[in-house]
Design an enzyme around this catalytic site. Structure first.
Site, short mmCIF file in Angstrom:
data_model
loop_
_atom_site.label_atom_id
_atom_site.label_comp_id
_atom_site.label_asym_id
_atom_site.label_seq_id
_atom_site.Cartn_x
_atom_site.Cartn_y
_atom_site.Cartn_z
N CYS A 116 -33.31 -53.98 6.51
CA CYS A 116 -34.68 -54.34 6.89
C CYS A 116 -35.30 -55.37 5.94
CB CYS A 116 -35.56 -53.10 6.95
SG CYS A 116 -34.87 -51.83 8.01
N HIS A 253 -42.90 -54.12 5.40
CA HIS A 253 -41.95 -53.70 6.43
C HIS A 253 -42.59 -52.56 7.23
CE1 HIS A 253 -38.55 -52.37 8.57
NE2 HIS A 253 -38.21 -51.38 7.77
N ASN A 283 -40.01 -49.38 14.03
CA ASN A 283 -39.28 -50.10 12.98
C ASN A 283 -38.27 -51.04 13.65
OD1 ASN A 283 -37.52 -50.91 10.98
ND2 ASN A 283 -37.34 -48.89 10.03
C1 LIG Z 1 -37.80 -39.63 9.30
C2 LIG Z 1 -39.14 -39.12 8.80
C3 LIG Z 1 -40.25 -39.61 9.69
C4 LIG Z 1 -39.13 -37.59 8.82
O1 LIG Z 1 -40.38 -37.11 8.36
P1 LIG Z 1 -40.45 -35.90 7.34
O2 LIG Z 1 -41.88 -35.61 7.11
O3 LIG Z 1 -39.58 -36.23 6.17
O4 LIG Z 1 -39.84 -34.74 8.22
P2 LIG Z 1 -38.66 -33.76 7.84
O5 LIG Z 1 -37.35 -34.48 7.90
O6 LIG Z 1 -39.02 -33.04 6.56
O7 LIG Z 1 -38.75 -32.76 9.03
C5 LIG Z 1 -39.81 -31.80 9.12
C6 LIG Z 1 -39.54 -30.92 10.29
O8 LIG Z 1 -39.73 -31.68 11.48
C7 LIG Z 1 -38.57 -31.60 12.30
N1 LIG Z 1 -38.41 -32.88 12.99
C8 LIG Z 1 -37.69 -33.95 12.60
N2 LIG Z 1 -37.80 -34.90 13.51
C9 LIG Z 1 -38.60 -34.45 14.48
C10 LIG Z 1 -39.08 -34.99 15.67
N3 LIG Z 1 -38.77 -36.24 16.07
N4 LIG Z 1 -39.91 -34.25 16.42
C11 LIG Z 1 -40.26 -33.01 16.05
N5 LIG Z 1 -39.82 -32.43 14.93
C12 LIG Z 1 -39.01 -33.15 14.15
C13 LIG Z 1 -37.44 -31.32 11.33
O9 LIG Z 1 -36.35 -30.71 11.99
C14 LIG Z 1 -38.11 -30.39 10.36
O10 LIG Z 1 -38.15 -29.10 10.89
P3 LIG Z 1 -37.90 -27.82 9.96
O11 LIG Z 1 -39.00 -27.86 8.94
O12 LIG Z 1 -37.98 -26.69 10.92
O13 LIG Z 1 -36.55 -28.03 9.35
C15 LIG Z 1 -39.40 -39.57 7.35
O14 LIG Z 1 -38.49 -38.95 6.47
C16 LIG Z 1 -39.27 -41.05 7.17
O15 LIG Z 1 -40.05 -41.80 7.72
N6 LIG Z 1 -38.33 -41.49 6.33
C17 LIG Z 1 -38.16 -42.91 6.06
C18 LIG Z 1 -37.52 -43.53 7.25
C19 LIG Z 1 -37.48 -45.01 7.20
O16 LIG Z 1 -38.46 -45.63 6.94
N7 LIG Z 1 -36.31 -45.54 7.47
C20 LIG Z 1 -36.07 -46.91 7.61
C21 LIG Z 1 -36.06 -47.59 6.34
S1 LIG Z 1 -35.74 -49.24 6.61
#
Ligand SMILES: CC(C)(COP(=O)(O)OP(=O)(O)OC[C@H]1O[C@@H](n2cnc3c(N)ncnc32)[C@H](O)[C@@H]1OP(=O)(O)O)[C@@H](O)C(=O)NCCC(=O)NCCS
Length: 328
Positions: A116, A253, A283
């Site tokens: 990215c 980004h 994204n």
């Molecule tokens: C992916 C992202 C949004 C997840 O958010 P988060 O707050 O870390 O969420 P978690 O992974 O802790 O998940 C929390 C809960 O939601 C659930 N969950 C994950 N995705 C879900 C979805 N799409 N819908 C509903 N629930 C979801 C998980 O299973 C977890 O459940 P649990 O607590 O029962 O295990 C976040 O980690 C993120 O944005 N990371 C950076 C990603 C990024 O920018 N990538 C590109 C870089 S270039």
């Protein structure tokens, strides 16, 4: 860095596929809901290509729009760089297809993969080519069809990504445009990669359905992004001996609204200083910053003479930032 040749962006353009995929559409594909996606990411919808469109189609359209806005003909372009992680083919490059599509008969071509951060890496590369006196006009495109490498069974990633392209004409100019850049890498595969997508044999899928698709450890990437974004911006400001309030607009980004909010907190600036359009497009990897920059110009959020800071992070793990004077 040689100061005798000034370099800057003289035109921007974008391209977006017409098909909109909303959070409500995703509710029908995986176990998720609009409320979760909106709260955790800020994304409401994204654009997705149809089966007949590819990255080079989006890149070509964005390139043509950028050339038009810059008032530059394809034959004047010396080099085309396309930043992408979703090329049409392993070979040839997307840049070579764009060269043919737009008739840039005098242009050399290559693709650049820095995740990215790719578009910022590419404008820094274009800046170096022009400052050295080697070239005068370079087309820099960020283009992606992430929907083609999305694991549609994985709710933790498929809600994040979208397709699109943004392009810029970078040229030798009279006044200073680009001030400086900060590029870097913390070489790591596992937090964000596409298992089985290249020469490395895949022994076992980290999760089902991810072969040749994006696999991500979201929390690790989140932590990396939050840290590196503000660190890189502060490094640029220090290098230029510039106060943060001298920057008129930040173009981060467009990965996650919470990553942007945390950068604002760390840098102690208000959120209106950050361009946000991830709610509409999600994204789009290397396309995200040039898309947001193009829309900031279209919406009058950037005017001639403004100081603009771009900042990207992504697979690699890479980061890249730059500060520039807006000159058109
Ligand atoms: C992916 C992202 C949004 C997840 O958010 P988060 O707050 O870390 O969420 P978690 O992974 O802790 O998940 C929390 C809960 O939601 C659930 N969950 C994950 N995705 C879900 C979805 N799409 N819908 C509903 N629930 C979801 C998980 O299973 C977890 O459940 P649990 O607590 O029962 O295990 C976040 O980690 C993120 O944005 N990371 C950076 C990603 C990024 O920018 N990538 C590109 C870089 S270039």
């Amino acid at each position: 860095m040689c100061k005798s040749i000034n370099v800057g962006i003289i035109g921007m353009g974008k391209a977006l596929p017409p098909r909109v995929l909303t959070n409500f559409d995703l509710e029908k594909i995986v176990e998720t809901n609009d409320e979760w996606i909106t709260t955790r990411t800020g994304i409401k919808e994204r654009r997705i290509v149809d089966e007949n469109s590819s990255t080079s189609d989006l890149a070509t359209e964005a390139a043509q729009n950028a050339l038009k806005n810059a008032g530059v003909s394809p034959a004047e372009i010396d080099l085309i760089i396309v930043a992408t992680i979703t090329p049409d083919y392993k070979l040839p490059s997307v840049a070579s297809i764009v060269q043919s599509n737009i008739g840039a008969i005098n242009a050399a071509t290559f693709d650049l993969n820095a995740g990215c951060s790719g578009w910022v890496y590419s404008i820094a590369t274009a800046n170096a080519f022009i400052q050295s006196g080697f070239y005068e006009k370079i087309l820099v495109v960020g283009a992606e069809t992430l929907s083609t490498i999305t694991n549609w069974q994985d709710r933790t990633t498929c809600i994040l990504f979208g397709d699109g392209a943004g392009a810029s004409v970078v040229a030798k100019i009279d006044e200073p445009g680009f001030f400086t850049f900060d590029l870097g890498t913390d070489g790591q595969v596992e937090p964000l990669y596409a298992p089985g997508s290249g020469s490395k044999k895949l022994v076992a899928e980290p999760i089902p359905g991810c072969t040749n698709k994006v696999f991500m450890i979201g929390k690790d990437v989140f932590k990396f992004a939050v840290k590196v974004q503000s660190k890189s911006i502060l490094k640029l400001l220090e290098k230029l001996d510039m106060d943060i309030n001298e920057v008129d607009l930040f173009i981060p980004h467009q990965a996650n609204k919470r990553i942007i909010e945390s950068a604002c907190e760390r840098l102690n600036i208000t959120q209106d200083k950050f361009m946000v359009n991830l709610d509409k497009y999600g994204n789009t990897s290397a396309a995200s910053i040039p898309l947001a920059l193009t829309e900031a110009v279209e919406q009058g959020k950037i005017k001639k003479g403004d100081t603009v800071c771009v900042c990207g992070f992504g697979a690699g793990l890479t980061w890249a930032s730059g500060i520039m004077k807006w000159i058109y």
